[in-house]
Design a protein around this motif. Structure first.
Motif, PDB file in Angstrom:
ATOM      1  N   GLY A 164       5.744   1.926  -9.551  1.00  0.00           N
ATOM      2  CA  GLY A 164       5.054   0.922 -10.340  1.00  0.00           C
ATOM      3  C   GLY A 164       3.709   0.557  -9.746  1.00  0.00           C
ATOM      4  N   SER A 165       3.376   1.164  -8.605  1.00  0.00           N
ATOM      5  CA  SER A 165       2.108   0.810  -7.976  1.00  0.00           C
ATOM      6  C   SER A 165       1.310   2.058  -7.654  1.00  0.00           C
ATOM      7  CB  SER A 165       2.360   0.025  -6.688  1.00  0.00           C
ATOM      8  OG  SER A 165       3.076   0.818  -5.771  1.00  0.00           O
ATOM      9  N   ASP A 166       0.011   1.924  -7.584  1.00  0.00           N
ATOM     10  CA  ASP A 166      -0.874   3.040  -7.298  1.00  0.00           C
ATOM     11  C   ASP A 166      -1.263   2.947  -5.828  1.00  0.00           C
ATOM     12  OD1 ASP A 166      -2.997   4.663  -6.844  1.00  0.00           O
ATOM     13  OD2 ASP A 166      -4.101   4.105  -8.635  1.00  0.00           O
ATOM     14  N   CYS A 167      -0.575   3.777  -5.018  1.00  0.00           N
ATOM     15  CA  CYS A 167      -0.653   3.652  -3.564  1.00  0.00           C
ATOM     16  C   CYS A 167      -2.056   3.569  -3.003  1.00  0.00           C
ATOM     17  CB  CYS A 167       0.053   4.821  -2.906  1.00  0.00           C
ATOM     18  SG  CYS A 167      -0.441   5.089  -1.204  1.00  0.00           S
ATOM     19  N   GLU A 168      -2.890   4.484  -3.366  1.00  0.00           N
ATOM     20  CA  GLU A 168      -4.157   4.585  -2.667  1.00  0.00           C
ATOM     21  C   GLU A 168      -5.246   3.776  -3.361  1.00  0.00           C
ATOM     22  OE1 GLU A 168      -5.093   8.299  -1.035  1.00  0.00           O
ATOM     23  OE2 GLU A 168      -3.098   8.402  -0.196  1.00  0.00           O
ATOM     24  N   GLY A 169      -4.859   3.002  -4.363  1.00  0.00           N
ATOM     25  CA  GLY A 169      -5.851   2.206  -5.058  1.00  0.00           C
ATOM     26  C   GLY A 169      -6.814   3.069  -5.849  1.00  0.00           C
ATOM     27  N   ALA A 170      -6.459   4.317  -6.020  1.00  0.00           N
ATOM     28  CA  ALA A 170      -7.325   5.271  -6.719  1.00  0.00           C
ATOM     29  C   ALA A 170      -6.497   6.502  -7.022  1.00  0.00           C
ATOM     30  CB  ALA A 170      -8.526   5.634  -5.855  1.00  0.00           C
ATOM     31  N   ARG A 403     -10.493  -6.361   3.704  1.00  0.00           N
ATOM     32  CA  ARG A 403     -10.820  -5.014   3.227  1.00  0.00           C
ATOM     33  C   ARG A 403     -10.404  -4.827   1.769  1.00  0.00           C
ATOM     34  NH1 ARG A 403     -13.612  -0.904   4.003  1.00  0.00           N
ATOM     35  NH2 ARG A 403     -12.031   0.699   4.281  1.00  0.00           N
ATOM     36  N   MET A 404      -9.225  -5.373   1.421  1.00  0.00           N
ATOM     37  CA  MET A 404      -8.758  -5.229   0.043  1.00  0.00           C
ATOM     38  C   MET A 404      -9.676  -5.981  -0.918  1.00  0.00           C
ATOM     39  SD  MET A 404      -4.637  -5.385   0.617  1.00  0.00           S
ATOM     40  CE  MET A 404      -4.186  -5.006  -1.063  1.00  0.00           C
ATOM     41  N   GLU A 405     -10.149  -7.132  -0.466  1.00  0.00           N
ATOM     42  CA  GLU A 405     -11.082  -7.888  -1.304  1.00  0.00           C
ATOM     43  C   GLU A 405     -12.374  -7.101  -1.511  1.00  0.00           C
ATOM     44  OE1 GLU A 405     -11.339 -11.639   0.734  1.00  0.00           O
ATOM     45  OE2 GLU A 405      -9.208 -11.996   0.323  1.00  0.00           O
ATOM     46  N   GLU A 406     -12.895  -6.557  -0.412  1.00  0.00           N
ATOM     47  CA  GLU A 406     -14.110  -5.734  -0.502  1.00  0.00           C
ATOM     48  C   GLU A 406     -13.954  -4.602  -1.504  1.00  0.00           C
ATOM     49  OE1 GLU A 406     -15.385  -6.012   4.205  1.00  0.00           O
ATOM     50  OE2 GLU A 406     -15.204  -4.021   3.298  1.00  0.00           O
ATOM     51  N   LYS A 411      -4.440  -8.079  -4.591  1.00  0.00           N
ATOM     52  CA  LYS A 411      -3.515  -8.285  -3.478  1.00  0.00           C
ATOM     53  C   LYS A 411      -2.078  -8.535  -3.935  1.00  0.00           C
ATOM     54  CE  LYS A 411      -6.255 -11.221  -1.312  1.00  0.00           C
ATOM     55  NZ  LYS A 411      -6.639 -12.271  -0.341  1.00  0.00           N
ATOM     56  N   GLU A 412      -1.927  -9.140  -5.099  1.00  0.00           N
ATOM     57  CA  GLU A 412      -0.553  -9.398  -5.563  1.00  0.00           C
ATOM     58  C   GLU A 412       0.242  -8.113  -5.764  1.00  0.00           C
ATOM     59  OE1 GLU A 412      -1.349 -12.088  -8.862  1.00  0.00           O
ATOM     60  OE2 GLU A 412      -2.461 -13.136  -7.262  1.00  0.00           O
ATOM     61  N   ASP A 413      -0.433  -7.056  -6.163  1.00  0.00           N
ATOM     62  CA  ASP A 413       0.263  -5.779  -6.341  1.00  0.00           C
ATOM     63  C   ASP A 413       0.812  -5.255  -5.020  1.00  0.00           C
ATOM     64  OD1 ASP A 413      -0.495  -5.877  -8.951  1.00  0.00           O
ATOM     65  OD2 ASP A 413      -2.112  -4.405  -8.766  1.00  0.00           O
ATOM     66  N   TYR A 414       0.255  -5.746  -3.920  1.00  0.00           N
ATOM     67  CA  TYR A 414       0.618  -5.241  -2.590  1.00  0.00           C
ATOM     68  C   TYR A 414       1.356  -6.296  -1.776  1.00  0.00           C
ATOM     69  CZ  TYR A 414      -2.644  -1.447  -3.665  1.00  0.00           C
ATOM     70  OH  TYR A 414      -3.278  -0.384  -4.243  1.00  0.00           O
ATOM     71  N   TRP A 415       2.017  -7.237  -2.455  1.00  0.00           N
ATOM     72  CA  TRP A 415       2.630  -8.364  -1.743  1.00  0.00           C
ATOM     73  C   TRP A 415       3.554  -7.908  -0.620  1.00  0.00           C
ATOM     74  CZ3 TRP A 415       7.947  -9.031  -1.618  1.00  0.00           C
ATOM     75  CH2 TRP A 415       8.681  -8.279  -2.537  1.00  0.00           C
ATOM     76  N   TRP A 416       4.358  -6.889  -0.923  1.00  0.00           N
ATOM     77  CA  TRP A 416       5.337  -6.464   0.089  1.00  0.00           C
ATOM     78  C   TRP A 416       4.672  -5.691   1.215  1.00  0.00           C
ATOM     79  CZ3 TRP A 416       5.802  -1.255   0.906  1.00  0.00           C
ATOM     80  CH2 TRP A 416       5.324  -0.411  -0.112  1.00  0.00           C
TER      81      TRP A 416
END
Lengths: 463, 463
Positions: A164-170, A403-406, A411-416
């Motif tokens: 359900g998530s896109d690991c590398e953000g891309a 870094r994630m903000e940049e 961030k919610e997608d990566y809570w765990w």
């Protein structure tokens, strides 16, 4: 009478000499005269064939003489050592039973076929010498990987394929769905209502198990994954497949040097294990595919891998005087031409390039004190270029969040993933080895479509 | 000073006795007074914790005393054997470095949690005793499978995950696509135009690698697969997951008995390997999850598996006098209640049931001479029911084609599968073992969601 495998006969021919043996397999070649004939039989257990000699005293001599290539037979006869001949022994058949006829239009006739043609008969190509060797090497190499990590106490972790998530953000992903595409449920804003889908959300095929692997490393210390990963990129190159297997070790209480030491040990173990366990196949590749293969692999096993920083690599490339297609400047991504220059012309052995600019690397890589580079390292090998990519992971929650903000990740997608830093994070590192790239490297085969049994590439999902 | 793994200390405590050692890991429990304290540290390498004793002479005594559970620390100190205590040894800390703080809201506090709750923190649950044991067993069991087949010369074959064909001619599948669902291209007849999709055709996630496995068995003789498979079935039971791993061996020049012999050997090897290599974890399961576990597994290792025909099984069930929820009649599918009666009450050991009615089995199973049954066999085990399903495959092209016609399968979709019979087919057989079912059986864990790291089930694809 019990059958014996051809591999056993090759390994212990003295034991079987002058004994009656029973083997079964497929006819690779057959030539016959009016009174006798020769059959090369391959039984699947071993790369090499065994020669069967048959004579007119066989009940079914005529029928056997005319059998099409690839028919399957069961042979009984005496094993005779033939020290003067090309083959070390042969079976003098006293009985040949036809198990299954082949047909005269069998597409793998003796003449040489192009690798392109053989891809169209992926169900039959493992019966050819080349692919018989490739896929046995693949099997042995997979086992070597497991053996290496298991002997070191690493926990093999099955990370999820559907995610359900896109690991590398891309990265382009394949969507997994059971919704009716002709009649997909819509939300008021006009987007698809994935809450009605099988998993209650939008799901895709994984591009990497790393993030989940990190969770397990922070419980088991040392883990590895070995499973399929996917890229929905429309790139039709010899090095890209849409579905491929990856090995992703992740180690806790460990830094970038620990990763490089581990990766170097693994590569040497893998090469050594394959060369020792399938020498016939490796000789075949060295003879017919790449005459420098064994030299190159031996060189890797016997070298200490080089280690230079990205900044040093850029200096070397700039001073090289070479005309590169892609100009070199600090901050640029290294292209294959640059990697090949470093490995093939400068180092002449594998080399880790470390500490890349943060802007060309992923959010999870640990920021160095210079604030400009990250603790990443790619392993480049002669003849191929990059074969492993990895990094120390950012364990500092505040730095990671920044870094994630940049990079404008949610961030919610990566809570765990963030919680792993909150509840007893440690220094940790990991890397990914594309298994097909490793097989290409081990065999000299230059197209990824030829090292995966049923390759998936854009516009191709046959079989 | 070099770190040592806790596992090494347990395995060779004499060697480390009275030596200064350095370990690192996560705090599982901590209790302290004003002058000293005890920490149970787990370093991930071993199921058991190691006890660390620290006293007020540490620089950071106060800080250490207040560390939240799951903080990560590095400890140096002397290893002291404690033959009178509950634990065999402890480390008298001379130095404790805090690697990473945890937070007081760490969700895995000492109190017992339900397995249901722990599923919601799948990224942290491997840090609990139960899941630490489950997932180490899973890793060791996976390795045992590879070791078993590799030692026997089987070729590990990666069959495709994304497939253009529906292997079993049935079964709900997940569609894999990159088409825009809001705006999918249509054909004139109103259906989706999958020729515009990534692979140029409709593709799904595989439900089995068997058919491709057969192609490889007819080249390499003995092969196995071990990879993820998928079912898009909306069944929310303790035994079904949407994504799970399967092992599918396929053997050529082999019949139903050869498959049963192989499967029996494999099960015994698997159980023995796990009991020998992770005894601490297995004792834990035997104590806390299922008090009959080790007895049951030992019984399996020491039994010769039973073999009866389906027809005999039906007779036994009919004569049993038991009131089954599903009535028993020749031709019916065996339900778990029937299987459990046969294994738990009649045989009290694993039993193969063979020769099922053709109408309840797949098209590729070999038709017996009675024209009513097929050469299929399921392995039933006490406490669980079916754990393995397999069959001899139909190698006769004409019989196979007739079966496909009866079952209204489109032969063109199976052109290459049929060709395997045309070009030197042989007797061959194979089976499938659901890996999660095997892990449930090995651990006594009763819900499949608790034996796969990040389970995927209807409406659930978190992490």
């Amino acid at each position: 009478m019990k059958s014996v495998l051809v591999k056993e006969i090759y390994r212990e021919s003295e034991k079987y000499a002058n004994q009656t043996v029973k083997i079964s397999g497929w006819i690779r070649t057959l030539r016959s005269s009016k009174v006798f004939g020769f059959i090369e039989v391959n039984d699947g257990s071993f790369f090499k064939n065994i020669q069967v000699v048959f004579e007119e005293d066989l009940d079914n001599f005529k029928e056997i003489s005319k059998l099409p290539i690839s028919s399957s037979i069961v042979v009984e006869g005496k094993l005779v050592l033939t020290p003067e001949a090309k083959q070390p022994f042969e079976i003098k058949a006293s009985k040949i039973i036809i198990e299954g006829y082949s047909s005269s239009d069998y597409p793998l006739q003796k003449k040489r076929h192009t690798l392109e043609f053989l891809r169209t008969i992926a169900h039959l190509r493992p019966r050819s010498n080349t692919f018989s060797a490739v896929f046995r090497v693949r099997s042995i190499a997979a086992y070597a990987i497991h053996k290496f990590f298991q002997e070191r106490g690493f926990v093999y972790t099955h990370t999820p394929i559907i995610t359900g998530s896109d690991c590398e953000g891309a990265g382009e992903m394949f969507r997994v769905s059971t919704l009716d595409m002709k009649n997909a449920p819509m939300k008021e804003d006009g987007s698809i209502d994935f809450s009605k889908d099988f998993f209650g959300k939008e799901t895709n095929l994984t591009v990497s198990g790393q993030l989940e692997g990190e969770a397990y490393a922070l419980a088991f210390r040392n883990i590895y994954t070995f499973g399929p990963t996917f890229r929905a990129e429309n790139s039709n190159t010899a090095r890209h497949a849409s579905e491929f297997w990856m090995i992703e070790p992740e180690i806790a209480f460990a830094d970038l040097n620990d990763y490089m030491n581990l990766a170097e040990d693994m590569m040497k173990y893998l090469i050594t294990y394959v060369m020792e366990n399938v020498p016939e196949e490796m000789e075949f590749f060295n003879k017919f595919i790449d005459k420098n293969l064994l030299d190159r692999l031996n060189n890797v096993v016997n070298s200490e891998f080089g280690r230079i920083t990205y900044t040093e690599a850029i200096e070397i490339l700039k001073k090289s005087g070479k005309e590169f297609e892609y100009p070199v400047e600090w901050g640029c991504d290294l292209q294959t031409e640059h990697e090949r220059y470093l490995t093939d012309e400068v180092f002449k052995k594998p080399v880790f390039v470390t500490d890349y600019p943060k802007d060309i690397k992923s959010f999870y890589m640990r920021l160095n004190d210079d604030n400009k580079t990250v603790a990443a390292a790619d392993l480049l090998v002669p003849g191929v270029g990059e074969i492993i990519g990895g990094s120390q992971r950012e364990e500092r929650l505040d730095v990671l969040e920044k870094r994630m903000e940049e990079m404008e990740l949610n961030k919610e997608d990566y809570w765990w993933y963030l919680e792993l830093r909150k509840y007893g994070g440690t220094k940790h590192a990991g890397y990914g080895l594309g298994f097909e790239r490793a097989i290409m490297y081990l065999t000299g085969i230059s197209n990824i479509r030829d090292v995966i049994p049923f390759p998936r590439t854009p516009k191709n999902a046959e079989f």
